[in-house]
Design a protein around this motif. Structure first.
Motif, mmCIF file in Angstrom:
data_model
loop_
_atom_site.group_PDB
_atom_site.id
_atom_site.type_symbol
_atom_site.label_atom_id
_atom_site.label_comp_id
_atom_site.label_asym_id
_atom_site.label_seq_id
_atom_site.Cartn_x
_atom_site.Cartn_y
_atom_site.Cartn_z
ATOM 1 N N ASP A 1 61.664 -32.062 9.142
ATOM 2 C CA ASP A 1 62.094 -31.174 8.460
ATOM 3 C C ASP A 1 63.105 -31.450 7.098
ATOM 4 O OD1 ASP A 1 65.592 -30.496 7.879
ATOM 5 O OD2 ASP A 1 66.057 -32.007 9.515
ATOM 6 N N VAL B 1 65.196 -29.470 5.064
ATOM 7 C CA VAL B 1 65.364 -29.028 4.828
ATOM 8 C C VAL B 1 66.585 -28.801 4.883
ATOM 9 C CG1 VAL B 1 67.465 -26.839 5.788
ATOM 10 C CG2 VAL B 1 65.101 -26.984 5.710
ATOM 11 N N SER B 2 67.288 -30.353 5.667
ATOM 12 C CA SER B 2 67.715 -31.267 6.293
ATOM 13 C C SER B 2 67.957 -32.552 4.771
ATOM 14 C CB SER B 2 68.203 -31.872 7.066
ATOM 15 O OG SER B 2 68.268 -31.256 8.125
ATOM 16 N N LYS C 1 67.577 -36.074 10.028
ATOM 17 C CA LYS C 1 66.971 -34.647 10.581
ATOM 18 C C LYS C 1 67.817 -34.230 11.668
ATOM 19 C CE LYS C 1 62.248 -35.942 9.864
ATOM 20 N NZ LYS C 1 61.091 -36.068 10.810
ATOM 21 N N GLY D 1 67.271 -28.294 11.197
ATOM 22 C CA GLY D 1 65.669 -27.915 9.848
ATOM 23 C C GLY D 1 64.916 -28.511 10.411
ATOM 24 N N GLU E 1 63.753 -24.436 10.792
ATOM 25 C CA GLU E 1 63.504 -23.666 9.842
ATOM 26 C C GLU E 1 62.525 -24.084 9.100
ATOM 27 O OE1 GLU E 1 65.381 -21.299 8.291
ATOM 28 O OE2 GLU E 1 66.929 -20.940 10.408
ATOM 29 N N THR E 2 61.872 -25.408 9.542
ATOM 30 C CA THR E 2 60.881 -25.917 8.743
ATOM 31 C C THR E 2 59.683 -25.621 10.187
ATOM 32 O OG1 THR E 2 61.346 -27.411 7.869
ATOM 33 C CG2 THR E 2 59.547 -28.041 8.017
#
Length: 208
Positions: free
Chosen positions: A1, A3-4, A8, A12, A15-16
């Motif tokens: 993750d 993004v977050s 996690k 996220g 998206e990752t």
């Protein structure tokens, strides 16, 4: 993750590690799919593998011969960018600094070729004259070979434009060359059962 912030989250992780789905996409969504194994493949700026969707099935295809024990990698981004831009994109979206063989053995000449590849690819979509399209397609194919980029999807793209332009010019020598190379690239990209490969097979059969 990547993004977050903090713990996690599913979003996220998606998206990752999610892989873009092909097919109709609305303006408000960007569908991704998670895979237990395929989503764990790392990035390389000269990846030895690439993924392909066949209907709702994700398949991974080797883009060149792979030796035993070699890590399987796929491209996360468009590879037709200079190292600084590639690293920035990867850092912003996946939070890592790329140290693949291409980035580690960086040269000014490699950056120049990749920048030129991006420019020519954009020009190819804007060009209208068939003579110019053929010149661009041939330059692209030569530069992909010089830069030793494994991803066959780029070559397939150039062959498509080159073939269609050759037909408009009624060039019966050049058209079958683009057709054969397009088929070869599609087989490597997608395998024999994919609809794009079947289209290239039909095209190539016209010149056999």
């Amino acid at each position: 993750d990547s993004v977050s912030f903090g713990p996690k989250t599913f979003r996220g992780i998606l998206e990752t590690n999610g892989m873009d789905c092909e097919g109709p996409v609305s303006s408000e969504s960007d569908p991704k799919a998670l895979f237990l194994r395929l989503s764990r493949l790392n990035h390389s700026c000269n990846a030895n593998c690439d993924y392909s969707w066949r209907q709702d099935i994700m398949e991974i295809y080797a883009q060149r011969k792979i030796i035993a024990g070699e890590e399987l990698c796929i491209p996360y981004i468009d590879l037709r960018e200079p190292r600084q831009v590639r690293r920035q994109m990867l850092k912003e979206n996946w939070c890592f600094r790329c140290e693949c063989e291409v980035c580690s053995a960086w040269t000014v000449a490699s950056d120049a070729r990749r920048v030129r590849l991006g420019e020519l690819s954009a020009m190819m979509y804007r060009a209208r004259a068939p003579e110019r399209l053929v010149r661009i397609a041939r330059k692209l194919l030569r530069l992909y070979k010089e830069e030793c980029i494994n991803a066959q999807s780029y070559r397939k793209e150039a062959c498509k434009f080159g073939y269609e332009a050759s037909l408009r010019l009624e060039d019966v020598d050049l058209a079958p060359r683009f057709a054969r190379l397009g088929l070869q690239s599609s087989l490597i990209c997608h395998g024999p059962a994919h609809e794009e490969t079947q289209e290239w097979l039909e095209i190539s059969s016209l010149w056999s």
